[in-house]
Design an enzyme around this catalytic site. Structure first.
Site, PDB file in Angstrom:
ATOM      1  N   ASN A  74      -8.448  -0.146  11.751  1.00  0.00           N
ATOM      2  CA  ASN A  74      -7.905   0.372  10.496  1.00  0.00           C
ATOM      3  C   ASN A  74      -8.529  -0.347   9.312  1.00  0.00           C
ATOM      4  O   ASN A  74      -9.133  -1.406   9.458  1.00  0.00           O
ATOM      5  CB  ASN A  74      -6.380   0.206  10.467  1.00  0.00           C
ATOM      6  N   CYS A  75      -8.374   0.253   8.149  1.00  0.00           N
ATOM      7  CA  CYS A  75      -8.880  -0.292   6.898  1.00  0.00           C
ATOM      8  C   CYS A  75      -8.412  -1.739   6.754  1.00  0.00           C
ATOM      9  O   CYS A  75      -7.254  -2.021   7.067  1.00  0.00           O
ATOM     10  CB  CYS A  75      -8.361   0.560   5.742  1.00  0.00           C
ATOM     11  N   PRO A  76      -9.232  -2.638   6.335  1.00  0.00           N
ATOM     12  CA  PRO A  76     -10.590  -2.492   5.825  1.00  0.00           C
ATOM     13  C   PRO A  76     -11.678  -2.794   6.862  1.00  0.00           C
ATOM     14  O   PRO A  76     -12.838  -2.933   6.504  1.00  0.00           O
ATOM     15  CB  PRO A  76     -10.634  -3.515   4.701  1.00  0.00           C
ATOM     16  N   ASP A  96     -10.049   5.978  11.713  1.00  0.00           N
ATOM     17  CA  ASP A  96      -9.063   5.843  10.639  1.00  0.00           C
ATOM     18  C   ASP A  96      -9.235   6.997   9.650  1.00  0.00           C
ATOM     19  O   ASP A  96     -10.305   7.129   9.046  1.00  0.00           O
ATOM     20  CB  ASP A  96      -9.259   4.503   9.936  1.00  0.00           C
TER      21      ASP A  96
END
Length: 75
Positions: free
Chosen positions: A13-15, A40
């Site tokens: 997932n981000c980042p 994502d």
């Protein structure tokens, strides 16, 4: 399309997808192509912003079997 390096960020997932791409791009020379695989959903927005901020160019983006594929050209 041919590419010089690939980053598999599926399941992250981000980042993290952006950070992995940034690290890979740092080791590449101008004009080389980086392929990034991400799952994502926010990665589409994130990579567009990343390209704008860094000057790297997204030359292709598409979806393959629920995976977002980005091809970025190193500035």
């Amino acid at each position: 399309m041919e590419f010089d390096k690939e980053v598999d960020a599926r399941g992250l997932n981000c980042p993290l997808p952006i950070l992995r791409a940034k690290k890979a791009l740092a080791d590449m020379t101008s004009g080389q192509i980086l392929k990034v695989l991400a799952t994502d959903p926010g990665s589409q927005r994130d990579f567009a912003a990343f390209a704008k901020q860094t000057g790297n160019q997204i030359v292709d983006t598409h979806v393959e079997d629920k995976t977002f594929v980005f091809l970025m050209k190193r500035r």
